[in-house]
Design a protein around this motif. Structure first.
Motif, PDB file in Angstrom:
ATOM      1  N   ARG A  86     -66.911 -14.230  -1.972  1.00 37.54           N
ATOM      2  CA  ARG A  86     -66.749 -14.049  -0.527  1.00 37.54           C
ATOM      3  C   ARG A  86     -67.223 -12.667  -0.093  1.00 37.54           C
ATOM      4  O   ARG A  86     -67.894 -12.513   0.921  1.00 37.54           O
ATOM      5  N   THR A  87     -66.885 -11.668  -0.861  1.00 39.22           N
ATOM      6  CA  THR A  87     -67.297 -10.300  -0.550  1.00 39.22           C
ATOM      7  C   THR A  87     -68.820 -10.182  -0.541  1.00 39.22           C
ATOM      8  O   THR A  87     -69.382  -9.421   0.234  1.00 39.22           O
ATOM      9  N   ALA A  88     -69.478 -10.977  -1.388  1.00 38.73           N
ATOM     10  CA  ALA A  88     -70.941 -10.974  -1.459  1.00 38.73           C
ATOM     11  C   ALA A  88     -71.573 -11.898  -0.411  1.00 38.73           C
ATOM     12  O   ALA A  88     -72.789 -12.039  -0.365  1.00 38.73           O
ATOM     13  N   GLY A  89     -70.735 -12.540   0.414  1.00 41.81           N
ATOM     14  CA  GLY A  89     -71.248 -13.410   1.469  1.00 41.81           C
ATOM     15  C   GLY A  89     -71.442 -14.859   1.074  1.00 41.81           C
ATOM     16  O   GLY A  89     -71.987 -15.651   1.837  1.00 41.81           O
ATOM     17  N   ARG A 119     -62.438  -7.441   1.179  1.00 39.12           N
ATOM     18  CA  ARG A 119     -61.777  -8.112   0.065  1.00 39.12           C
ATOM     19  C   ARG A 119     -60.452  -8.710   0.527  1.00 39.12           C
ATOM     20  O   ARG A 119     -59.803  -8.174   1.406  1.00 39.12           O
ATOM     21  N   ILE A 120     -60.065  -9.797  -0.102  1.00 41.53           N
ATOM     22  CA  ILE A 120     -58.749 -10.367   0.093  1.00 41.53           C
ATOM     23  C   ILE A 120     -57.812  -9.516  -0.758  1.00 41.53           C
ATOM     24  O   ILE A 120     -57.935  -9.472  -1.980  1.00 41.53           O
ATOM     25  N   LYS A 121     -56.898  -8.806  -0.126  1.00 45.88           N
ATOM     26  CA  LYS A 121     -56.054  -7.845  -0.837  1.00 45.88           C
ATOM     27  C   LYS A 121     -54.857  -8.472  -1.532  1.00 45.88           C
ATOM     28  O   LYS A 121     -54.397  -7.995  -2.541  1.00 45.88           O
ATOM     29  N   GLU A 122     -54.317  -9.555  -0.941  1.00 42.87           N
ATOM     30  CA  GLU A 122     -53.147 -10.180  -1.534  1.00 42.87           C
ATOM     31  C   GLU A 122     -53.302 -11.693  -1.493  1.00 42.87           C
ATOM     32  O   GLU A 122     -53.515 -12.284  -0.448  1.00 42.87           O
ATOM     33  N   HIS A 123     -53.199 -12.317  -2.670  1.00 46.76           N
ATOM     34  CA  HIS A 123     -53.339 -13.761  -2.825  1.00 46.76           C
ATOM     35  C   HIS A 123     -51.955 -14.390  -2.768  1.00 46.76           C
ATOM     36  O   HIS A 123     -51.003 -13.841  -3.340  1.00 46.76           O
ATOM     37  N   PRO A 124     -51.787 -15.544  -2.091  1.00 51.31           N
ATOM     38  CA  PRO A 124     -50.453 -16.134  -1.958  1.00 51.31           C
ATOM     39  C   PRO A 124     -49.816 -16.571  -3.272  1.00 51.31           C
ATOM     40  O   PRO A 124     -48.592 -16.625  -3.373  1.00 51.31           O
ATOM     41  N   VAL A 126     -63.947 -22.362  -0.178  1.00 51.69           N
ATOM     42  CA  VAL A 126     -62.509 -22.144  -0.333  1.00 51.69           C
ATOM     43  C   VAL A 126     -61.774 -22.813   0.826  1.00 51.69           C
ATOM     44  O   VAL A 126     -62.107 -22.610   1.984  1.00 51.69           O
ATOM     45  N   PHE A 127     -60.773 -23.617   0.498  1.00 49.27           N
ATOM     46  CA  PHE A 127     -59.967 -24.281   1.522  1.00 49.27           C
ATOM     47  C   PHE A 127     -58.515 -23.847   1.398  1.00 49.27           C
ATOM     48  O   PHE A 127     -57.985 -23.181   2.266  1.00 49.27           O
ATOM     49  N   CYS A 128     -57.871 -24.178   0.291  1.00 46.51           N
ATOM     50  CA  CYS A 128     -56.448 -23.848   0.155  1.00 46.51           C
ATOM     51  C   CYS A 128     -56.231 -22.465  -0.468  1.00 46.51           C
ATOM     52  O   CYS A 128     -55.227 -21.825  -0.206  1.00 46.51           O
ATOM     53  N   ALA A 129     -57.135 -22.036  -1.318  1.00 46.69           N
ATOM     54  CA  ALA A 129     -57.070 -20.732  -2.003  1.00 46.69           C
ATOM     55  C   ALA A 129     -55.863 -20.569  -2.926  1.00 46.69           C
ATOM     56  O   ALA A 129     -55.501 -19.460  -3.290  1.00 46.69           O
TER      57      ALA A 129
END
Length: 107
Positions: free
Chosen positions: A42-45, A4-9, A61-64
């Motif tokens: 993303r976590t699911a692929g 998982r992405i833990k912290e988003h900008p 996803v590019f810039c997120a």
């Protein structure tokens, strides 16, 4: 739920709250309520969120951070939803976007 992405900008720390189910192109997946849809995918692929209208090229996803439109998908029947900043909710229906719709044959 690993990878998982833990912290988003922009959104900050991703919540690790209640596990919810949602559908992606008819398949039932799980994610954490409140995390960006793109994180659960993303976590699911799932790396491809849409295909361009003219050349049918895949995008993800590019810039997120919600500035570009590469991660847009059809969410609950509404096209062009930026999945990188849209919080996940129980029962959401997420579909790959083809051009401006969820139907591939409209290209």
């Amino acid at each position: 739920m690993a990878d998982r992405i833990k912290e988003h900008p922009i959104l900050g720390e991703s919540p690790e709250g209640r596990v919810v189910t949602f559908t992606y192109d008819g398949k039932t997946l799980e994610g954490y309520e409140g995390e960006p849809i793109a994180v659960a995918l993303r976590t699911a692929g799932v790396m491809t969120h849409r295909y361009t209208a003219k050349k049918h090229e895949p995008r993800g996803v590019f810039c997120a951070i919600g500035r570009c439109t590469d991660c847009v998908m059809v969410v609950d029947g509404k096209p062009n939803v930026r999945t990188c900043i849209t919080p996940l909710r129980e029962g959401m229906c997420v579909e790959t976007q083809y051009g401006a719709t969820a139907k591939e044959e409209t290209l």
